[in-house]
Design a protein around this motif. Structure first.
Motif, mmCIF file in Angstrom:
data_model
loop_
_atom_site.group_PDB
_atom_site.id
_atom_site.type_symbol
_atom_site.label_atom_id
_atom_site.label_comp_id
_atom_site.label_asym_id
_atom_site.label_seq_id
_atom_site.Cartn_x
_atom_site.Cartn_y
_atom_site.Cartn_z
ATOM 1 N N VAL A 198 -4.796 -48.628 37.951
ATOM 2 C CA VAL A 198 -4.783 -49.189 39.309
ATOM 3 C C VAL A 198 -4.360 -48.125 40.316
ATOM 4 O O VAL A 198 -3.279 -47.561 40.220
ATOM 5 C CB VAL A 198 -3.810 -50.392 39.396
ATOM 6 C CG1 VAL A 198 -3.889 -51.045 40.765
ATOM 7 C CG2 VAL A 198 -4.100 -51.391 38.295
ATOM 8 N N PRO A 223 -7.407 -59.860 50.151
ATOM 9 C CA PRO A 223 -8.851 -60.023 50.282
ATOM 10 C C PRO A 223 -9.578 -59.811 48.950
ATOM 11 O O PRO A 223 -8.998 -59.226 48.021
ATOM 12 C CB PRO A 223 -9.239 -58.952 51.301
ATOM 13 C CG PRO A 223 -8.135 -57.967 51.276
ATOM 14 C CD PRO A 223 -6.905 -58.696 50.874
ATOM 15 N N GLY A 225 -11.583 -58.387 45.946
ATOM 16 C CA GLY A 225 -11.778 -57.024 45.418
ATOM 17 C C GLY A 225 -10.596 -56.107 45.618
ATOM 18 O O GLY A 225 -10.682 -54.905 45.378
ATOM 19 N N VAL A 397 -7.662 -51.580 48.904
ATOM 20 C CA VAL A 397 -7.238 -50.202 48.669
ATOM 21 C C VAL A 397 -8.108 -49.268 49.531
ATOM 22 O O VAL A 397 -9.305 -49.499 49.714
ATOM 23 C CB VAL A 397 -7.310 -49.898 47.155
ATOM 24 C CG1 VAL A 397 -8.717 -50.001 46.631
ATOM 25 C CG2 VAL A 397 -6.721 -48.562 46.810
#
Ligand SMILES: Nc1ncnc2c1ncn2[C@@H]1O[C@H](COP(=O)(O)OP(=O)(O)OP(=O)(O)O)[C@@H](O)[C@H]1O
Ligand SMILES: [Mg+2]
Length: 512
Positions: A198, A223, A225, A397
């Protein structure tokens, strides 16, 4: 002629003795089973007849009355096949009747006389000694389950003929035993997905670390994804190992639902991670049915219950979580009786902030009206939210972070911090029947979560400005205790309290 054989049955995860009495008398050939047998028990007579005939003995063509005592509790399943066959063979002098005296026997019979595995052998064996018996005969496939119980002699058999030969002293069987210490040493966690996959998401990872270290409940909001599901799936890789006692109570529950005959070890050694689909029913989640069986909350006992897409679960289904989240156990009442089952799990939930998912996303516009957002959020009631200790925003991200060559921190290094914090907690709660900070009652919180003046001031501000409840106040203190434990601090200071308050994002949204 009269004979007896001892067996056992389950009420929830607790076993009780069933004494089976046999009376064989003259008259028209028939078998009558009394003592509230269910269909599977009634059908035992046909299985037993064939099994006896196919094992080289002659089934008596007489009137056979079988009483399952105590007569006023419902008996279910096929566990009584083996003891019934043994009792009939004792009543017809194929086995010396006194040979059965010291034994509890459980097992299903095939028509050819082989003994098949049954469910619930672990809870039956676990408190055998307390019920005044030391020896148990079990199907070979269930021998691992019974073999982990200390102080009892386990005799595995694979056929009725083998069992009869044993009682006739023609075929000795070595009592079976498993070396538990070795079992726990060898239980290395297998190749689970790792947190190093991650990228970014340091805030979420920190929240997860705190939640796992103290056994707190966690809600991730972000959100589509952004990696919520990905993060949750990696939680098993940092959960500390179970102790033998924890493993035993988890294994008992799994033993009555699935049976553990497929397990190589007889005990479940890794903490459960349950992720039921959002279409699950009340009974599936909490437990129930006509004869009450454990639900997902009990199957997740001592482990994690992961509810992905949290608001998609039916509201009434989510509401039933309130009792186990507060009590760590669940009581199921049905016509056939009520049972209390352990359900002390860590809840991990994930959701989007609104129906379209992009409310908090700086790069994409949200298409939802305020009313839609409100309706979506209120699917999770205030009382339920109040019971979730950490709420964390998981933003998308960034490209730089996503493409960065730098790997995230590995699960093993996170786990070592978690293990250390758990060791501190085990020491703190030694002699009490709790293991983690999350398990603390109000009394414990007052004792172990003392705060200095500065922290008190912070808590007061949160209490008034965020309008948090008395329960949330205690939960903030418990989380702060874990944060202090993670940083090897004996006292809780303002920094720890501030971080714990920071992880209550939804309280702020609700007071907006
Ligand atoms: N921080 C991240 N680092 C690496 N890969 C990521 C990250 N976030 C997301 N991904 C990738 O995106 C995929 C989708 O993420 P995930 O399913 O966890 O999103 P989600 O937040 O659960 O979304 P949704 O709200 O739609 O359920 C992951 O399988 C992974 O491949
Ligand atoms: Mg997801």
């Amino acid at each position: 002629m009269l004979s007896y054989c001892r067996s056992a049955a389950l009420n929830g995860i607790d076993a009780y003795d069933v004494n089976i009495e046999f009376d064989i008398s003259g008259g028209l050939p028939a078998i009558v089973i009394v003592g509230l047998p269910d269909t599977a028990v009634k059908e035992a007579k046909d299985r037993v007849r064939s099994a006896i005939n196919n094992s080289g003995f002659k089934f008596p063509e007489k009137r056979i009355t079988i009483n399952l005592a105590p007569a006023d509790t419902k008996k279910e399943g096929s566990v009584f096949d083996l003891p019934i066959a043994l009792g009939i063979l004792a009543a017809t002098n194929h086995i010396p009747p006194e040979a059965l005296n010291d034994y509890t026997a459980v097992g299903e019979l095939s028509l050819d006389g082989s003994v098949r595995p049954v469910k619930g052998v672990l809870p039956i064996a676990a408190d055998l000694l307390h019920r005044g018996c030391k020896k148990i005969m079990v199907p070979k496939e269930n021998s691992n389950e019974a073999g982990v119980v200390e102080g009892i002699d386990v005799y595995p058999v694979s056929s009725l003929a083998e069992s009869v030969a044993f009682f006739r002293k023609e075929h000795p069987i070595e009592p079976y035993r498993i070396d538990i210490e070795k079992l726990f040493e060898e239980s290395a966690s297998s190749d689970l997905p790792d947190f190093s996959d991650v990228r970014g998401q340091l805030n979420a990872k920190r929240a997860i670390e705190i939640a796992v270290a103290g056994g707190h409940n966690l809600l991730m909001i972000g959100p589509p994804g952004s990696g919520k599901t990905m993060l949750s799936k990696r939680i098993p890789s940092i959960i500390p190992k179970m102790t033998f006692q924890e493993s035993l109570s988890v294994s008992k529950i799994h033993s009555i639902v699935y049976g553990l005959s497929q397990e190589k070890t007889g005990l479940i050694l890794t903490r459960p991670f349950r992720s039921p689909h959002h279409t699950i029913s009340n009974a599936g989640l909490i437990g129930g049915g006509s004869d009450p069986k454990p639900g997902e909350v009990s199957l997740a006992h001592n482990g994690v219950l992961f509810l992905d897409e949290f608001p998609e679960y039916r509201r009434d289904v989510l509401e039933v979580l309130r009792e186990p989240l507060e009590e760590g156990k669940v009581t199921i009442s049905r016509a056939s009786g009520s049972i209390t089952l352990p359900a002390n799990f860590m809840l991990v939930a994930a959701m989007n902030p609104c129906p379209c998912g992009y409310l908090t996303d700086p790069k994409k516009d949200c298409r939802c009206s305020p009313l839609m957002v409100l309706r979506y959020r209120t699917k999770i009631s205030g009382p339920l939210l109040d019971r979730i200790d950490l709420h964390v925003d998981v933003p998308s991200v960034s490209y730089e972070e996503f493409k960065s060559k730098e790997m995230g921190e590995s699960s093993s290094s996170i786990r070592s911090r978690v293990e250390e914090a758990r060791a501190v907690q085990r020491k703190r709660f030694e002699g009490l029947s709790i293991f983690t900070n999350a398990d603390m009652s109000h009394k414990h919180v007052r004792k172990y979560c003392t705060t200095d003046e500065e922290s008190e001031e912070l808590l007061k501000t949160a209490f008034i400005d965020l309008n948090i409840s008395a329960r949330a106040h205690d939960r903030i203190l418990k989380v702060a205790r874990t944060i202090a434990d993670l940083s090897h601090s004996e006292t809780i200071n303002a920094e720890h309290i501030a971080e714990a308050i920071h992880f209550r994002a939804m309280d702020r949204t609700y007071t907006d």
